[in-house]
Design a protein around this motif. Structure first.
Motif, PDB file in Angstrom:
ATOM      1  N   ILE A 131       1.196  -1.331   0.165  1.00 18.39           N
ATOM      2  CA  ILE A 131      -0.083   0.000  -0.057  1.00 18.39           C
ATOM      3  C   ILE A 131       0.961   1.289  -0.427  1.00 18.39           C
ATOM      4  CG2 ILE A 131      -2.328  -1.513   1.155  1.00 18.39           C
ATOM      5  CD1 ILE A 131      -0.371   0.156   3.888  1.00 18.39           C
ATOM      6  N   MET A 132       2.203   1.402   0.386  1.00 23.10           N
ATOM      7  CA  MET A 132       2.924   2.533  -0.172  1.00 23.10           C
ATOM      8  C   MET A 132       3.023   3.121  -1.469  1.00 23.10           C
ATOM      9  SD  MET A 132       6.521   0.614   0.488  1.00 23.10           S
ATOM     10  CE  MET A 132       7.584  -0.165  -1.498  1.00 23.10           C
ATOM     11  N   ASN A 133       3.224   4.499  -1.628  1.00 24.08           N
ATOM     12  CA  ASN A 133       3.533   5.426  -2.650  1.00 24.08           C
ATOM     13  C   ASN A 133       5.281   5.550  -2.583  1.00 24.08           C
ATOM     14  OD1 ASN A 133       3.862   7.211  -3.886  1.00 24.08           O
ATOM     15  ND2 ASN A 133       1.810   8.728  -3.075  1.00 24.08           N
ATOM     16  N   VAL A 134       5.727   5.167  -3.811  1.00 25.06           N
ATOM     17  CA  VAL A 134       7.150   5.564  -3.980  1.00 25.06           C
ATOM     18  C   VAL A 134       7.576   7.351  -4.288  1.00 25.06           C
ATOM     19  CG1 VAL A 134       7.436   3.297  -4.946  1.00 25.06           C
ATOM     20  CG2 VAL A 134       7.087   4.912  -6.498  1.00 25.06           C
ATOM     21  N   GLU A 135       6.336   8.345  -3.954  1.00 26.98           N
ATOM     22  CA  GLU A 135       6.420   8.806  -4.719  1.00 26.98           C
ATOM     23  C   GLU A 135       6.814  10.005  -2.928  1.00 26.98           C
ATOM     24  OE1 GLU A 135       3.041   8.867  -7.203  1.00 26.98           O
ATOM     25  OE2 GLU A 135       4.027   8.583  -8.885  1.00 26.98           O
TER      26      GLU A 135
END
Length: 444
Positions: A131-135
């Motif tokens: 669920i993480m965002n790499v931005e």
């Protein structure tokens, strides 16, 4: 009100005015309108939206609406939507789509984005990595505040959150700094001087529910996610945490009601699927309830000799089931919010026993007096019902509080140990205890 306006403008084909109206509306409100109109009109409205707004609306849609739109839109239109969506939202969409739809969506994304999406899809389903965002915004400790603010201006528009920036050294997380600190610090100061080195973080394989609980507990806007080498690989934002908590709560409520969890909405789930989700639990509970029937058959002679004994069984079974359900609900809630841990096992049991004694004695007195007055002043029967009431309430409270704790300890969902299961267990225990007490008192 706006729904009627949208329908009226559609009917009159006044698309310029409709576009202006849509620009004033929140994406969630637009989705609610799209759910109630014809699919042909849904596509028309979607094409009137600005690129950024279209991406947000697409993110908030249910899976059926998304699939229909994907099949209806051109490759260039899909590419615009995918470009505007944050990576974690793109991954959520892809996880819900059939393989052929996923292939089409990936085909309209650039190579770099596709690699990032594929990397996120490889994490376990319920992990923080999934669920993480790499931005996110990464800073170096040797940068000045002026340099940091300039970087935020350059790349911030493509980041989901800019309120907290993360300081890395050779990709390893070494600190964090809030935008508030950057704006209030001197432009010549180094990031190293103002960053907070004590950063709360989570790991890629941590359970997403634990990560969401940590965000809630510490009131974070986002939490950094690191891998096994302590390198920063992404962040989980508060909106993602809220979705996780909503999903987990829905799952717990379903399991507590004896229904297999289902990701689709109530109306989005077919009648057959609803029946399938419920029938397994009902079958298991029905078969386990046959034990109570066998016990009743064993005491058939006692009931034939004193038919009045049968009249108290529903009341005693109902009371024990309700007592156990009360305790299990409180403990499950405490486990969910982190208020109760397995180390509190004996504290919880001791507390529930004291509650059970007070409640049990109160119920015993009321029922004892009622039985004595209504059933020919039979003191032995009144005492038997009173003692049984105290015993079953105490047992139900103990069973209700211990089973969720034990389930948590062995890695099961505590919600499994909820009302249906507790009631079924206590039905059997109640009948055994009731006839054991009746038999003992009448033999004296």
């Amino acid at each position: 009100m706006k729904k009627e306006q949208v329908e009226e403008l559609l009917e009159k084909r006044e698309f310029k005015e409709l576009k202006e109206l849509l620009e004033t509306m929140h994406p969630v409100d637009i989705v609610e309108i799209l759910e109630d109109i014809e699919q042909r009109q849904m596509i028309l409205i979607f094409r009137l939206l600005a690129k950024e707004e279209a991406a947000e609306v697409f993110t908030d849609m249910n899976s059926d609406m998304r699939e229909y739109l994907i099949n209806a839109l051109t490759d260039s239109e899909l590419e615009e939507v995918m470009d505007e969506m944050y990576l974690d939202d793109s991954v959520d969409v892809l996880e819900e789509m059939p393989a052929n739809v996923v292939d089409r969506l990936l085909s309209v994304t650039d190579e770099e984005t596709r690699q990032k999406i594929n990397a996120l899809l490889q994490y376990p389903e319920d992990s923080a990595g999934s669920i993480m965002n790499v931005e996110y915004i990464s800073l170096r400790k040797e940068m000045t505040v002026e340099d940091a603010i300039l970087k935020i201006r350059q790349v911030g528009i493509n980041r989901e959150t800019i309120y907290t920036c993360y300081v890395t050294e050779k990709k390893k997380l070494i600190g964090a700094v809030d935008v508030k600190d950057l704006l209030t610090a001197g432009e010549s100061r180094l990031i190293e001087e103002i960053m907070d080195e004590n950063v709360l973080c989570a790991r890629t394989l941590d359970d997403q529910e634990e990560v969401a609980s940590k965000i809630r507990k510490y009131g974070l806007v986002a939490i950094p996610i690191i891998d096994h080498e302590n390198c920063l690989v992404g962040i989980v934002t508060v909106d993602d945490a809220m979705l996780v908590m909503q999903e987990e709560t829905t799952e717990d409520i379903s399991m507590m009601a004896g229904v297999s969890p289902n990701e689709d909405s109530y109306f989005g789930t077919s009648v057959f699927q609803h029946a399938k989700n419920r029938s397994l639990w009902l079958m298991l509970l029905m078969l386990s309830a046959t034990v109570s029937g066998e016990i009743l058959a064993h005491y058939e002679k006692a009931m034939a000799a004193m038919p009045v004994l049968i009249t108290f069984i529903p009341m005693l079974m109902g009371t024990s089931g309700n007592s156990g359900s009360q305790s299990s609900t409180m403990v499950i809630r405490g486990l969910a919010v982190g208020e109760i841990q397995f180390k509190d096992f004996f504290r919880v049991v001791f507390k529930e026993i004291r509650v059970a004694l007070i409640v049990g004695v109160l119920l015993a007195i009321v029922n004892g007096v009622r039985v004595y007055l209504m059933y020919d002043q039979d003191l032995t029967l009144a005492i038997a019902i009173g003692i049984t009431m105290i015993a079953i309430v105490c047992m139900a409270k103990c069973v209700g509080c211990t089973l969720p704790l034990l389930a948590k300890k062995i890695g099961l969902d505590p919600a499994l140990m909820a009302a249906p299961l507790i009631s079924t267990i206590m039905d059997t225990c109640t009948i055994l205890m009731y006839f054991a007490i009746i038999t003992a008192l009448y033999r004296m």
